[in-house]
Design an enzyme around this catalytic site. Sequence first.
Site, mmCIF file in Angstrom:
data_model
loop_
_atom_site.group_PDB
_atom_site.id
_atom_site.type_symbol
_atom_site.label_atom_id
_atom_site.label_comp_id
_atom_site.label_asym_id
_atom_site.label_seq_id
_atom_site.Cartn_x
_atom_site.Cartn_y
_atom_site.Cartn_z
ATOM 1 N N ASP A 309 34.012 45.861 49.400
ATOM 2 C CA ASP A 309 34.743 46.196 48.183
ATOM 3 C C ASP A 309 36.157 46.623 48.590
ATOM 4 O O ASP A 309 36.482 46.738 49.773
ATOM 5 C CB ASP A 309 33.991 47.305 47.411
ATOM 6 C CG ASP A 309 34.357 47.317 45.934
ATOM 7 O OD1 ASP A 309 33.526 47.750 45.120
ATOM 8 O OD2 ASP A 309 35.470 46.876 45.599
ATOM 9 N N GLU A 505 35.268 51.874 36.101
ATOM 10 C CA GLU A 505 34.786 52.565 37.298
ATOM 11 C C GLU A 505 34.684 54.077 37.103
ATOM 12 O O GLU A 505 34.257 54.533 36.035
ATOM 13 C CB GLU A 505 35.679 52.196 38.486
ATOM 14 C CG GLU A 505 35.716 50.663 38.723
ATOM 15 C CD GLU A 505 36.345 50.282 40.042
ATOM 16 O OE1 GLU A 505 37.293 49.481 40.032
ATOM 17 O OE2 GLU A 505 35.868 50.751 41.080
#
Length: 617
Positions: A309, A505
């Site tokens: 990521d 997020e």
Amino acid sequence: MRPRSVRRKTLFAVLAATVALVSGATTVSAAPVQHRPAYLDTGKPVPVRVADLLSRMSLDDKLGQMTQAERGAITDPADIATHRLGSLLSGGGSVPTPNTAQSWADMYDGFQRAALTSPLRIPIIYGVDAVHGHNNVHGATIFPHNIGLGATRDPKLVGRIGGAVAEEVSGTGVDWDFAPCLCVARNDRWGRTYESFGETPELASSMTTIIDGLQGRSSSDKGSILATAKHYVGDGGTTGGVDQGDTELTEQQLRAIHLPPFRAAVRRGVGSVMISYSSWNGVKMHANRYLITDVLKGELGFSGFVVSDWQGIDKIDGQEGFTAEEVRTSINAGVDMVMVPYDYVSFIDTLRAEVQAGRVPMSRIDDANRRILTKKFQLGLFERPFTDRRYTATVGSAEHRALARQAVRESQVLLKNDGGVLPLGKNGQKIFVAGKNADDIGNQSGGWTITWQGSSGPITPGTTILQGIRDKARSSAVTYDRNGAGIDGSYDVAVAVVGETPYAEFMGDRPAGMGLDAEDLATLRRLKGSGVPVVVVLVSGRPLDIAAELPGWDALLASWLPGTEGGGVADVLFGDYNPAGKLPVTWMRSAAQQPINVGDGQDPLFPYGYGLRYRRG
Ligand code: GLC
């Protein structure tokens, strides 16, 4: 098993090369066939091409292939070839100016031209988060976020959406989508709950059909791109629903709840897997060799490549930046490509030093390159490195918006409808519409829309829910005021479109209350005070804590984050589509119940799978 279209592409390439040879033209490179290196020979099987290319690559060629840089970090396109970069990405909201499909295609082609000036002419692969449409691009079709798609219980529809997204992404040159998120959201406090198809592994696994759409269309002339199963593994199971937190489960629980969607994705031939920021029992996933190499690549047989990521390896030690130990640990754990994405020169230097010191074996570097190059050959990037402009016009097309509207219709979940207040009447009714989410494309699209976090306002072309209502109401009169000012007893019904504003997020984590905000509560009080029946349309990325207010509402429709085609909500409100959506997540009676999931013995407000229909006749 390779996706159909990749096989077809190979066959097509072989045929094209044969035709070209016969006709004397060349479709692959200027060199005559007998002098063309094997890796550029489309007549050779991919493993042969990979082996030939690998044999020609220097260590730096190989290290570059494992390096992904953010487009914004490329100050001089020549750096792409200089550092042999294998991949670029646009992080959320990282867009060219102007932010149009054509401009994206020109940007991609410019980067690709630069990449092809390297000695071995290895094309880059370019990734974006097209998680509910090609959502960075202004004018693209924005589909419902995954939680709404989970409510449809329609894997075929979701597969078609994958195909539409692949076309729009292909039309801008981009060839890799960091989607689908196959997270199993177990605690609705998590800011990424809306990126999940739902709280059960079965539901998430059923929606891996989107991978077939993204990677392999039924028709050979439709674009196809590389999909990414993310975030491996357990991102939706952290304690407290804390984003990037710790998933404290036994291995048996982890395997039962969070692994099945990845198994399903691997079976469908998903081309890449992205590692989760989260930890499993205190060990960062980016450092977890057992789960990445032994389980994902070994036991599940994943043959694509693993990507980190964004700055994912930096977070292994919890400090800013990456260290030699973090680089070594993540690569040896099985990460094949690192989304650095800024300090890519330092990353390459660090990895080179680790290889030369013998702390990262050359076999690991070669395995990573084999995996990456195999996907580049299968995607046809060596033969067709530039944008296929046939698809550029599909961005935001009427066909795709119609598909998105169908998805919106099917995603709506009717939770309450007292006295048959719904469906609304198209003729002769006085309808009052209120709420901050009634006339706001940004709010109804949610995060990951034009920018990383998304934002309120007319951020991209589409139909708001209010516009959809106005379009439907023939002789019925529609009045709108965001806060309900002007409502009185002369109206037949009030529709309050309320809920959340965009987030992404960790910005969306809700560790405390999960109720409506003060503005919505004030609007609802005003509407209720008029004595007019109140229909609530909840635009949110998750269930909210609304049990206390629910008795005062005559109807409740969970709309999730529908995207640009708000007309689909109106289709349900006016009965042109009989709602059939089912809850993809259990609806809490109170935030104190979180995490609450089907089968855990708690008493929810609405159970997983709940959804009402209109009584006809
Ligand atoms: C983000 C997300 C991930 C995304 C990546 C690239 O932080 O965690 O889902 O694909 O970075 O934008």
